[in-house]
Design a protein around this motif. Sequence first.
Motif, PDB file in Angstrom:
ATOM      1  N   ALA A 304     -31.796 -43.592  15.364  1.00 20.11           N
ATOM      2  CA  ALA A 304     -31.584 -44.221  14.055  1.00 20.11           C
ATOM      3  C   ALA A 304     -32.124 -45.643  14.013  1.00 20.11           C
ATOM      4  N   THR A 305     -32.321 -46.272  15.167  1.00 19.42           N
ATOM      5  CA  THR A 305     -32.873 -47.636  15.188  1.00 19.42           C
ATOM      6  C   THR A 305     -34.351 -47.651  14.834  1.00 19.42           C
ATOM      7  N   VAL A 306     -35.025 -46.493  14.969  1.00 20.15           N
ATOM      8  CA  VAL A 306     -36.442 -46.428  14.596  1.00 20.15           C
ATOM      9  C   VAL A 306     -36.656 -45.622  13.314  1.00 20.15           C
ATOM     10  N   ASP A 307     -35.679 -44.761  12.957  1.00 19.52           N
ATOM     11  CA  ASP A 307     -35.761 -43.986  11.719  1.00 19.52           C
ATOM     12  C   ASP A 307     -34.346 -43.740  11.210  1.00 19.52           C
ATOM     13  N   PRO A 308     -33.818 -44.665  10.417  1.00 18.94           N
ATOM     14  CA  PRO A 308     -32.439 -44.549   9.915  1.00 18.94           C
ATOM     15  C   PRO A 308     -32.202 -43.320   9.034  1.00 18.94           C
ATOM     16  N   SER A 309     -33.257 -42.745   8.469  1.00 22.85           N
ATOM     17  CA  SER A 309     -33.104 -41.606   7.561  1.00 22.85           C
ATOM     18  C   SER A 309     -33.146 -40.261   8.279  1.00 22.85           C
ATOM     19  N   LEU A 310     -33.297 -40.262   9.590  1.00 21.72           N
ATOM     20  CA  LEU A 310     -33.480 -39.030  10.353  1.00 21.72           C
ATOM     21  C   LEU A 310     -32.255 -38.121  10.244  1.00 21.72           C
ATOM     22  N   LYS A 311     -32.498 -36.841   9.926  1.00 21.05           N
ATOM     23  CA  LYS A 311     -31.418 -35.854   9.812  1.00 21.05           C
ATOM     24  C   LYS A 311     -31.591 -34.691  10.786  1.00 21.05           C
ATOM     25  N   ASP A 312     -32.833 -34.313  11.058  1.00 17.00           N
ATOM     26  CA  ASP A 312     -33.114 -33.234  12.007  1.00 17.00           C
ATOM     27  C   ASP A 312     -33.560 -33.834  13.333  1.00 17.00           C
ATOM     28  N   TYR A 313     -33.259 -33.137  14.424  1.00 22.72           N
ATOM     29  CA  TYR A 313     -33.544 -33.703  15.749  1.00 22.72           C
ATOM     30  C   TYR A 313     -34.370 -32.781  16.641  1.00 22.72           C
ATOM     31  N   ALA A 314     -34.912 -31.704  16.074  1.00 20.65           N
ATOM     32  CA  ALA A 314     -35.679 -30.760  16.872  1.00 20.65           C
ATOM     33  C   ALA A 314     -36.876 -31.434  17.532  1.00 20.65           C
ATOM     34  N   TYR A 315     -36.940 -31.323  18.839  1.00 19.31           N
ATOM     35  CA  TYR A 315     -38.029 -31.825  19.672  1.00 19.31           C
ATOM     36  C   TYR A 315     -38.124 -33.348  19.757  1.00 19.31           C
ATOM     37  N   ALA A 316     -37.148 -34.057  19.188  1.00 20.50           N
ATOM     38  CA  ALA A 316     -37.138 -35.516  19.353  1.00 20.50           C
ATOM     39  C   ALA A 316     -36.972 -35.869  20.822  1.00 20.50           C
ATOM     40  N   ALA A 317     -36.055 -35.184  21.496  1.00 28.36           N
ATOM     41  CA  ALA A 317     -35.789 -35.475  22.908  1.00 28.36           C
ATOM     42  C   ALA A 317     -36.993 -35.143  23.788  1.00 28.36           C
ATOM     43  N   GLU A 318     -37.650 -34.017  23.483  1.00 27.00           N
ATOM     44  CA  GLU A 318     -38.804 -33.611  24.294  1.00 27.00           C
ATOM     45  C   GLU A 318     -39.975 -34.593  24.144  1.00 27.00           C
ATOM     46  N   CYS A 319     -40.186 -35.095  22.909  1.00 25.67           N
ATOM     47  CA  CYS A 319     -41.263 -36.067  22.688  1.00 25.67           C
ATOM     48  C   CYS A 319     -40.916 -37.414  23.320  1.00 25.67           C
ATOM     49  N   TYR A 320     -39.647 -37.789  23.240  1.00 25.30           N
ATOM     50  CA  TYR A 320     -39.185 -39.009  23.904  1.00 25.30           C
ATOM     51  C   TYR A 320     -39.438 -38.909  25.400  1.00 25.30           C
ATOM     52  N   ASP A 321     -39.022 -37.800  25.997  1.00 22.14           N
ATOM     53  CA  ASP A 321     -39.176 -37.643  27.442  1.00 22.14           C
ATOM     54  C   ASP A 321     -40.641 -37.588  27.871  1.00 22.14           C
ATOM     55  N   ALA A 322     -41.485 -36.940  27.079  1.00 23.27           N
ATOM     56  CA  ALA A 322     -42.910 -36.897  27.414  1.00 23.27           C
ATOM     57  C   ALA A 322     -43.485 -38.305  27.491  1.00 23.27           C
ATOM     58  N   THR A 323     -43.078 -39.164  26.569  1.00 20.56           N
ATOM     59  CA  THR A 323     -43.571 -40.544  26.543  1.00 20.56           C
ATOM     60  C   THR A 323     -43.052 -41.332  27.737  1.00 20.56           C
ATOM     61  N   ILE A 324     -41.776 -41.177  28.060  1.00 19.16           N
ATOM     62  CA  ILE A 324     -41.192 -41.880  29.204  1.00 19.16           C
ATOM     63  C   ILE A 324     -41.840 -41.426  30.496  1.00 19.16           C
ATOM     64  N   VAL A 325     -42.007 -40.115  30.657  1.00 20.13           N
ATOM     65  CA  VAL A 325     -42.621 -39.577  31.883  1.00 20.13           C
ATOM     66  C   VAL A 325     -44.035 -40.113  32.058  1.00 20.13           C
ATOM     67  N   ALA A 326     -44.818 -40.109  30.986  1.00 19.79           N
ATOM     68  CA  ALA A 326     -46.190 -40.602  31.070  1.00 19.79           C
ATOM     69  C   ALA A 326     -46.222 -42.079  31.452  1.00 19.79           C
ATOM     70  N   ALA A 327     -45.306 -42.863  30.889  1.00 22.35           N
ATOM     71  CA  ALA A 327     -45.249 -44.292  31.213  1.00 22.35           C
ATOM     72  C   ALA A 327     -44.852 -44.511  32.673  1.00 22.35           C
ATOM     73  N   LEU A 328     -43.876 -43.757  33.157  1.00 19.93           N
ATOM     74  CA  LEU A 328     -43.470 -43.863  34.565  1.00 19.93           C
ATOM     75  C   LEU A 328     -44.622 -43.458  35.485  1.00 19.93           C
ATOM     76  N   ALA A 329     -45.392 -42.452  35.068  1.00 15.58           N
ATOM     77  CA  ALA A 329     -46.545 -42.019  35.863  1.00 15.58           C
ATOM     78  C   ALA A 329     -47.588 -43.118  35.956  1.00 15.58           C
ATOM     79  N   ALA A 330     -47.792 -43.859  34.868  1.00 13.91           N
ATOM     80  CA  ALA A 330     -48.738 -44.973  34.897  1.00 13.91           C
ATOM     81  C   ALA A 330     -48.267 -46.062  35.849  1.00 13.91           C
ATOM     82  N   VAL A 331     -46.961 -46.324  35.846  1.00 14.50           N
ATOM     83  CA  VAL A 331     -46.401 -47.322  36.759  1.00 14.50           C
ATOM     84  C   VAL A 331     -46.572 -46.853  38.201  1.00 14.50           C
TER      85      VAL A 331
END
Length: 414
Positions: A304-331
């Motif tokens: 909600a801090t990036v999209d206060p109007s968000l109502k559906d959450y399908a694949y939000a977690a998977e996209c979040y994790d993909a981004t975190i994993v890629a960033a950790l891989a770069a580190v």
Amino acid sequence: MKLTAGAGALALSFTLAACGGETASEEPEKKAAPKGDGTFTVGQLLPQTGSLAFLGPPEFAGVDLAVKEINEAGGVLDKPVASHKADEGDSDSGIAPAEADGLLSKKSDVIIGTASSGMAKTVVDKIMSAGTVLFSGANTSTDFDEGDFSKPDLYFRTSPSDILQGAVLSNLLIEDGRSNVAILARQDAYGETLAEQIKVNLEDSGAKVATTSFYSQDATSFEAQVNEIAGSGADAVVVVSFEEVKKIMPQLIAAGAGPAKLPTYFVDGNTADYSDTFKKGELKGVKGTIPGAETSDDFKARLATVDPSLKDYAYAAECYDATIVAALAAVAAENDSGEAVAEQIIDVTTGGTKVKTFAEGVELLKKGEDIDYDGVSGPIELGETGSPTAASIGIYQYDDKSQIAPVKYISGQI
């Protein structure tokens, strides 16, 4: 594959043949990955328009939150992460390749997307040829674990293949006492693969498939398919579709094959909030499956801090994790280039010390320690094909307002 659920669930087990590929001794010597430009750049190729546009908001929010939290933790290689958005569209618009070009021109090291497996196939070669990682939070086609994709490359995903969803949905149908199931599905990579997985698992469990009726992905009328379903004698119907379900369901209801008379089941491509679409009670009792663990209240609040109007959450977690994993891989690689990132992605999700945030992972990586990131979508545990080897599938049910709520979550190993 082993599935586990709450009391009363059937125990199913599956043996999967390992994907073919070269052994370590047969692999050619790898060249050193090129050095990046020093700024880790994330492209977002996700649906803003088209038949999967309803998945866009949670997926964009997942990436945006990850970028926000990565930068709050100091960024990647001591620089803020850059992020750019583009629209994957759908097969009707055909804009994905041009949109991908735009992200590549902005020096994206990793592109998070696409939502659709079919759209991924139109851009994956272009993106990998540019030395950029394509990392999807929603692709479920089994094709991405077969053929050339069974070998290490620059394609990864945090969503499990439809082997798992097909098994879970079939298990659910058997649990509910369905023994003669009709399947209505899109005729594309997504629909054909998932329909086949459902069929195979039902038949392996002793049930029958009354009929499998496919429709063109650009169809505007479904009369022939609906009549086939209505006349099949089935005791349940599975609708494997995208947003066109809004047109399909009224036709099924008019043909006497709606949820009130024929138990109906959805899949991840069409399980969404339809409170503004269908009349009261029209979807009551319909069940659907969506890959992913339960979305916690904490994660919803952070989204909600990036999209206060968000109502559906399908694949939000998977996209979040993909981004975190890629960033950790770069580190871990100490290099932001796509090829360097790709070499570390599997390693940061398996073995090592468990971490649950980017900040925890960076702290250990800077100490030279190996890490195993477990995210908000589940354990991840990427295998050699770049797909999860363990995951969860949520089972949802509609109320009389056409809104969904989770019933239970099934964990499985692939």
